[in-house]
Design an enzyme around this catalytic site. Structure first.
Site, PDB file in Angstrom:
ATOM      1  N   LYS A 173     161.915  40.218  47.370  1.00 23.54           N
ATOM      2  CA  LYS A 173     163.161  40.886  47.759  1.00 23.54           C
ATOM      3  C   LYS A 173     164.343  40.261  47.014  1.00 23.54           C
ATOM      4  CE  LYS A 173     166.244  40.287  51.076  1.00 23.54           C
ATOM      5  NZ  LYS A 173     167.470  40.840  50.499  1.00 23.54           N
ATOM      6  N   GLU A 248     165.238  26.449  47.899  1.00 22.31           N
ATOM      7  CA  GLU A 248     166.272  26.002  46.948  1.00 22.31           C
ATOM      8  C   GLU A 248     167.604  26.445  47.525  1.00 22.31           C
ATOM      9  OE1 GLU A 248     165.564  24.232  44.341  1.00 22.31           O
ATOM     10  OE2 GLU A 248     163.400  24.478  44.420  1.00 22.31           O
ATOM     11  N   CYS A 282     174.649  27.601  41.634  1.00 21.01           N
ATOM     12  CA  CYS A 282     174.417  26.499  42.570  1.00 21.01           C
ATOM     13  C   CYS A 282     174.617  25.142  41.899  1.00 21.01           C
ATOM     14  CB  CYS A 282     173.013  26.609  43.154  1.00 21.01           C
ATOM     15  SG  CYS A 282     171.753  26.737  41.884  1.00 21.01           S
ATOM     16  N   GLU A 383     180.301  24.187  50.616  1.00 20.66           N
ATOM     17  CA  GLU A 383     180.060  24.958  49.392  1.00 20.66           C
ATOM     18  C   GLU A 383     180.959  26.197  49.366  1.00 20.66           C
ATOM     19  OE1 GLU A 383     176.332  27.111  48.924  1.00 20.66           O
ATOM     20  OE2 GLU A 383     176.199  26.336  46.886  1.00 20.66           O
TER      21      GLU A 383
HETATM   22  P1  NDP Z   1     171.911  33.952  51.164  1.00 18.32           P
HETATM   23  O1  NDP Z   1     171.272  32.787  51.809  1.00 18.32           O
HETATM   24  O2  NDP Z   1     172.891  34.743  51.928  1.00 18.32           O
HETATM   25  O3  NDP Z   1     170.822  35.004  50.689  1.00 18.32           O
HETATM   26  C1  NDP Z   1     169.741  34.672  49.833  1.00 18.32           C
HETATM   27  C2  NDP Z   1     168.653  35.715  50.010  1.00 18.32           C
HETATM   28  O4  NDP Z   1     168.131  35.622  51.335  1.00 18.32           O
HETATM   29  C3  NDP Z   1     169.138  37.149  49.853  1.00 18.32           C
HETATM   30  O5  NDP Z   1     168.111  37.933  49.287  1.00 18.32           O
HETATM   31  C4  NDP Z   1     169.403  37.541  51.284  1.00 18.32           C
HETATM   32  O6  NDP Z   1     169.410  38.917  51.455  1.00 18.32           O
HETATM   33  C5  NDP Z   1     168.223  36.880  51.973  1.00 18.32           C
HETATM   34  N1  NDP Z   1     168.379  36.647  53.401  1.00 18.32           N
HETATM   35  C6  NDP Z   1     169.524  36.578  54.137  1.00 18.32           C
HETATM   36  N2  NDP Z   1     169.228  36.356  55.447  1.00 18.32           N
HETATM   37  C7  NDP Z   1     167.874  36.274  55.536  1.00 18.32           C
HETATM   38  C8  NDP Z   1     166.962  36.055  56.613  1.00 18.32           C
HETATM   39  N3  NDP Z   1     167.388  35.863  57.857  1.00 18.32           N
HETATM   40  N4  NDP Z   1     165.649  36.015  56.347  1.00 18.32           N
HETATM   41  C9  NDP Z   1     165.199  36.197  55.093  1.00 18.32           C
HETATM   42  N5  NDP Z   1     166.005  36.430  54.031  1.00 18.32           N
HETATM   43  C10 NDP Z   1     167.335  36.462  54.241  1.00 18.32           C
HETATM   44  O7  NDP Z   1     172.506  33.413  49.811  1.00 18.32           O
HETATM   45  P2  NDP Z   1     173.407  34.198  48.777  1.00 18.32           P
HETATM   46  O8  NDP Z   1     172.683  35.424  48.306  1.00 18.32           O
HETATM   47  O9  NDP Z   1     174.757  34.327  49.365  1.00 18.32           O
HETATM   48  O10 NDP Z   1     173.408  33.191  47.543  1.00 18.32           O
HETATM   49  C11 NDP Z   1     174.267  32.134  47.449  1.00 18.32           C
HETATM   50  C12 NDP Z   1     173.610  30.849  47.888  1.00 18.32           C
HETATM   51  O11 NDP Z   1     172.444  30.615  47.122  1.00 18.32           O
HETATM   52  C13 NDP Z   1     174.490  29.648  47.672  1.00 18.32           C
HETATM   53  O12 NDP Z   1     174.455  28.830  48.796  1.00 18.32           O
HETATM   54  C14 NDP Z   1     173.835  28.950  46.490  1.00 18.32           C
HETATM   55  O13 NDP Z   1     174.078  27.580  46.435  1.00 18.32           O
HETATM   56  C15 NDP Z   1     172.411  29.248  46.713  1.00 18.32           C
HETATM   57  N6  NDP Z   1     171.682  29.071  45.469  1.00 18.32           N
HETATM   58  C16 NDP Z   1     170.851  27.991  45.332  1.00 18.32           C
HETATM   59  C17 NDP Z   1     170.186  27.758  44.148  1.00 18.32           C
HETATM   60  C18 NDP Z   1     169.243  26.617  43.993  1.00 18.32           C
HETATM   61  O14 NDP Z   1     168.436  26.660  43.075  1.00 18.32           O
HETATM   62  N7  NDP Z   1     169.278  25.601  44.821  1.00 18.32           N
HETATM   63  C19 NDP Z   1     170.393  28.644  42.988  1.00 18.32           C
HETATM   64  C20 NDP Z   1     171.277  29.740  43.244  1.00 18.32           C
HETATM   65  C21 NDP Z   1     171.899  29.937  44.447  1.00 18.32           C
HETATM   66  P3  NDP Z   1     170.794  39.747  51.373  1.00 18.32           P
HETATM   67  O15 NDP Z   1     171.586  39.229  50.250  1.00 18.32           O
HETATM   68  O16 NDP Z   1     170.276  41.096  51.131  1.00 18.32           O
HETATM   69  O17 NDP Z   1     171.458  39.547  52.689  1.00 18.32           O
END
Ligand code: NDP
Length: 479
Positions: A173, A248, A282, A383
């Site tokens: 997803k 991650e 990130c 963050e």
């Molecule tokens: P989110 O945690 O909001 O979402 C990440 C993914 O999880 C999306 O596909 C989201 O869907 C999905 N999701 C949300 N809620 C749930 C749930 N309850 N159960 C399962 N899946 C869920 O992060 P963001 O998309 O806002 O991305 C930004 C974040 O990602 C930042 O904190 C950043 O630091 C982190 N990040 C970390 C990296 C690393 O390698 N450590 C690299 C890049 C980013 P939807 O968007 O459709 O709600």
């Protein structure tokens, strides 16, 4: 453009019959709808993946490798189309999508297509006991991959490629905010000859579709990249089912600058490590600590360079900073600028929205530099994930090491110095999964990638990823 799920090798309407809007961040307009897939859609995807697993898990490594490399080649052949779609969907400059995002997505498939042919299992001779042990590394079955919006196809494929290379079948997803290139990937996989059901791409909200993947009792592992609180939620749901988890998560990375560094290289790289992809990486170094003896010079030079960055439409070739990904995200970033000011931070440049002519409703924000007095303020502890960095001076190694580690996150750190002893001291003591010295974001896909503390659990990359996506089984033979 309305997009569909890719299940069992075909594009499909969602069983849920529910849709959500997809926004173009450059102009704030809805430009399509995406399925909001529910548990029935996930069950359908699961059944297709489960059927495919029987033969995919037994497909030779050469054949898997050939298909992955073919996907890589097709992505490269479609670079322009994918880059444009990514730029429109995410708001990132087209130049960035063309030079980084899509080439890296192609590299992910090529890299793991090659890596699987070199992945070896261990063997241990039990000397004196007339026994030998060897370890089988078998695929897990059906696994879930959930990725965020900041580097959409880049991070989506970073999970999918090792999962399928290792013989698993995948339900993946992308973020609902940036689904487009994941949607386009389905057709490429079919063209490359990936058997039906090996990769199933479902779209929808995290709380609906993502949650349904995590809750599915027979999905054996979840590889997730996203925010720390989402990761904690996933762990709470998945842990009682004993799923394998790779998380991650967020970062609040220090960028530590000593006066003995190569100043020009540092300055140029620091502009990039602060604001690349609108600061929505990130790994961006959002807390900049500068040795007091060069602090005033750095402050002046850095602010001058940041002011030169052009905020503009993502498809405009002269744009350095595109649009932020969504309106709620823009508002979140702006709220942090306000918090920083309320806490006594001084805005040195930026801080305001930008109106781009012809695209007045787009989500544009000036790159923002804030001078802070201490590391305990919220802007230095939480963050922000946008084009906002803070700067503050330090005087001793000990002091800056303490400041760098004084945060709940531990993803990466950047260190600018030419002192070897200092490099080794900091490499040992920084509480992060990654340390860059005199460089930022130089990626070698063989290296372990991931964070410490609240930045995550587990490592991706190279054989680490292939280990995650396989179950080791030790066989002991007595002779
Ligand atoms: P989110 O945690 O909001 O979402 C990440 C993914 O999880 C999306 O596909 C989201 O869907 C999905 N999701 C949300 N809620 C749930 C749930 N309850 N159960 C399962 N899946 C869920 O992060 P963001 O998309 O806002 O991305 C930004 C974040 O990602 C930042 O904190 C950043 O630091 C982190 N990040 C970390 C990296 C690393 O390698 N450590 C690299 C890049 C980013 P939807 O968007 O459709 O709600």
């Amino acid at each position: 453009m309305n997009i569909q799920n890719y299940i069992n090798g075909d594009y499909q309407l969602p069983i849920s019959n529910e849709y959500v809007d997809n926004y173009n961040p450059s102009n704030g307009e809805v430009y399509g709808k995406i399925p909001n897939s529910n548990t029935e859609d996930i069950e359908y995807a699961y059944n297709s993946a489960k059927s495919a697993f029987r033969s995919w898990s037994k497909t030779t490594l050469e054949e898997r490798s050939r298909i992955l490399i073919k996907i890589s080649e097709l992505l490269e052949a479609n670079l322009e189309r994918f880059a444009k779609a990514e730029s429109i969907d995410n708001g990132k400059p087209l130049s960035l999508a063309t030079s980084i995002d899509i080439p890296r997505a192609a590299s992910n498939f090529r890299f793991f297509g090659n890596a699987i042919t070199q992945f070896a299992s261990e063997s241990h001779e039990s000397v004196g006991l007339n026994a030998v042990n060897f370890t089988l590394r078998q695929p897990l079955g059906v696994v879930g991959c959930i990725s965020p919006w900041n580097l959409p196809l880049y991070l989506f494929t970073w999970k999918i490629a090792p999962a399928i290379a290792a013989g698993n079948c995948v339900i993946a997803k992308p973020s609902e905010v940036t689904p487009m290139t994941a949607y386009l990937l389905g057709k490429i996989c079919t063209e490359a000859g990936l058997p039906k059901g090996v990769l199933n791409i479902v779209h929808g909200l995290g709380t609906t579709t993502g949650q349904a993947i995590v809750e599915h009792p027979n999905i054996k592992a979840i590889s997730f990249t996203g925010g720390t609180s989402t990761g904690a939620n996933i762990a709470r749901v998945a842990a009682p089912m004993f799923k394998k988890l790779s998380l991650e998560l967020g970062g609040k990375n220090p960028n530590i600058i000593f006066s003995d560094c190569d100043y020009d290289k540092m300055l140029e790289t620091t502009v990039r490590s602060s604001f690349a992809n609108q600061g929505q990486i990130c790994l961006c170094g959002s807390r900049i600590f500068v040795e007091a003896s060069i602090y005033e010079k750095f402050k002046k030079d850095f602010v001058q360079k940041v002011k030169q960055l052009k905020v503009g439409h993502p498809l405009d070739a002269s744009t350095n900073i595109g649009a932020l990904v969504s309106k709620p995200h823009l508002e979140k970033v702006e709220s942090y600028i306000k918090i920083a000011e309320d806490e006594g931070g001084k805005i040195l440049c930026g801080g305001l929205e930008v109106t781009v002519e012809g695209f007045e409703n787009g989500y544009y924000l000036q790159p923002t530099v804030i001078e802070v007095q201490n590391n305990s303020c919220r802007i230095n502890q939480e963050e922000v994930f946008g084009p906002v960095v803070t700067i503050m001076p330090f005087t001793t190694d000990k002091e800056v090491l303490r400041l760098a580690n004084d945060v709940k996150y531990g993803l990466s750190a950047t260190l600018w110095t030419n002192n070897l002893n200092r490099t080794m001291q900091f490499s040992q003591k920084l509480q992060t999964g990654i340390v860059w010295v005199n460089i930022w974001m130089l990626r070698d896909l063989r290296t372990p990638f991931g964070g410490a503390k609240e930045s995550g659990v587990g490592r991706e990359g190279g054989f680490e990823a292939l280990r995650f996506f396989t179950e080791p089984k030790n066989i002991c033979i007595k002779y």
